[in-house]
Write an enzyme that holds these catalytic residues in place. Structure first.
Site, short mmCIF file in Angstrom:
data_model
loop_
_atom_site.label_atom_id
_atom_site.label_comp_id
_atom_site.label_asym_id
_atom_site.label_seq_id
_atom_site.Cartn_x
_atom_site.Cartn_y
_atom_site.Cartn_z
N ASP A 257 -3.72 -7.19 -6.00
CA ASP A 257 -3.18 -7.56 -7.31
C ASP A 257 -3.93 -8.77 -7.86
OD1 ASP A 257 -1.64 -8.31 -9.49
OD2 ASP A 257 0.26 -7.90 -8.50
N HIS A 352 -3.05 1.71 -14.90
CA HIS A 352 -2.73 0.31 -15.17
C HIS A 352 -3.98 -0.51 -15.49
CE1 HIS A 352 -0.36 -3.37 -14.89
NE2 HIS A 352 -1.32 -3.89 -14.15
#
Length: 444
Positions: A257, A352
């Site tokens: 992330d 995403h």
């Protein structure tokens, strides 16, 4: 998440005089001498300190590396707290945070030269339990921000920057008002969990009579030196190290992330997108930033039941190493134009990383510095777990807002997450020695 070097100071280690260092320490081991800890000090002696300086042109905790333990807390000013009372609180907090960042007690004999408890603050200043004794500074940072309500409460509405306007409502928000907003934000990070919680409890205690805690959120990531995350560096664990484990943060969905994070410590152009600069910036905000805090719950029971290839397509990256599905390694730039032989994009149109990319958002840039959280089970038996999303930017109107609006219109991850809490805060520039955070605003 890309972790940044601490540019606010040298990160010097204050090592005990008897600590064995370098080749001399290794020689002692070879000769059967005293056993060393990995940090280089003899067992039973204080650990070498990891200091991130509190004072500087901007607050520590923005460009400094992400520590493994964090607490985010919002406070509301008490009904009787005026501007003088708020200044006293910030003065007290600044002094205590500066001392704790050096590994010292939050208040010294007589309060210490850099601690001046004011009226309405510090009612419990002398009640330290010593929970963090012997832990050292542990790269502690305490970062302070101001919510929009503070300006109204203190008669400073004319000084409230336009960029601090309330965030718009997003279609996928499921926000709990009790865990949103606040007059003051404190972000605490440390390499040691006792140091982190001690700092939180100290600041809460010092706020008694001036402000009350509105909400607290606690998070974690890998500790320094634990594992070898993809794209990792040496993981020195010092105040100027290049990582917390020194790799990208792997969240509870199993994905790396923050791979595409900017590097403002190395690139002035990117720095200008994270820190507030320029002649038009208010003096109190120069060198500061804006931070968006979101509590994003992950629907792990559903996510964990998906095939690996489905999870990778939703994100646009491989689980194993974080590389984009267009190939290469974690740090290989994603090729958003790549297509399969049948013309279908390799990176799905709702992936995403496609929807969040600066290229698809007019260059919108944020420095993400978040932590995972796991708070047990909800009443329905599902995990209360996810990501404390913490994003820094020079202007949320050109940073977070356009990106979140785009994600809310079709992100493949949207069906597996819920946004439960939100806040936007203006974070003042750093304080010089002898000053307190926010002084230029509150005295102006």
């Amino acid at each position: 998440m890309t972790v940044e070097a601490d540019e606010s100071g040298s990160g010097r280690s204050r090592v005990a005089r008897r600590a064995l260092l370098g080749a001399g320490g290794l020689a002692a081991l070879a000769a059967g001498g005293a056993v060393l800890t990995t940090a280089g000090a003899r067992i039973g002696e204080p650990r070498p300190a990891s200091v991130i300086p509190f004072h500087g042109p901007h607050q520590a905790g923005i460009l400094t590396r992400r520590q493994p333990y964090a607490h985010l807390a919002a406070f509301d000013l008490g009904p009787g707290t005026d501007r003088a009372g708020a200044a006293a609180l910030l003065r007290t907090w600044t002094g205590a945070a500066a001392r704790m960042s050096r590994g010292e007690p939050p208040t010294g004999a007589g309060g210490g030269a850099d601690v001046a408890a004011g009226a309405g603050a510090g009612s419990g200043a002398g009640n330290d339990t010593g929970v963090a004794l012997g832990a050292g500074p542990a790269a502690l940072t305490a970062t302070f921000g101001f919510g929009a309500g503070l300006f109204d409460r203190l008669g400073l509405a004319a000084a409230r920057p336009q960029a601090l306007a309330p965030l718009p409502a997003f279609p996928d928000d499921r926000l709990d008002p009790a865990r949103c907003g606040g007059d003051l934000l404190v972000q605490i990070g440390a390499d040691d969990p006792f140091v982190a919680v001690h700092a939180l409890r100290t600041l809460q205690r010092l706020a008694r009579g001036a402000a009350r805690t509105r909400w607290v959120m606690s998070g974690f990531t890998r500790p320094p030196g634990a594992g070898a995350a993809a794209g990792s560096g040496s993981g020195s664990g010092t105040g100027t190290g290049t990582g917390s484990g020194s790799g990208t943060h792997r969240n509870l969905m199993g994905q790396l992330d923050g791979t595409a994070n900017p590097a403002p410590a190395d690139d002035p152009a990117q720095r200008s997108r994270i820190l507030v600069t320029g002649p038009d910036a208010p003096a109190w905000l120069a060198g500061g930033s804006y931070v968006v805090v979101r509590r994003i719950r992950m629907l792990l029971d559903t996510w964990e039941g998906l095939p690996v290839d489905h999870r990778e397509q939703a994100v646009g990256r491989r689980v194993a190493d974080g590389a984009p599905l267009t190939g290469g390694t974690e740090r290989t730039p994603v090729d958003l134009d790549a297509a399969r032989s049948d013309g279908i994009p390799v990176i799905a149109t709702n992936a995403h990383i496609r929807l969040a990319a600066p290229r698809t958002n007019a260059g919108a840039t944020m420095l993400r510095r978040g932590w995972s959280y796991y708070d047990g089970l909800r009443p329905d038996g599902t995990p209360d777990a996810g990501l404390l999303f913490v994003a820094w930017q020079a202007d949320p109107r050109t940073g977070f807002v356009p990106v979140q609006q785009r994600l809310a219109r079709g992100d493949a991850l949207a069906r597996y997450i819920e946004h439960e809490a939100s806040g936007l805060f203006a974070v003042p520039g750093g304080a010089a020695p002898g000053e307190y955070v926010g002084q230029r605003l509150l005295l102006g």
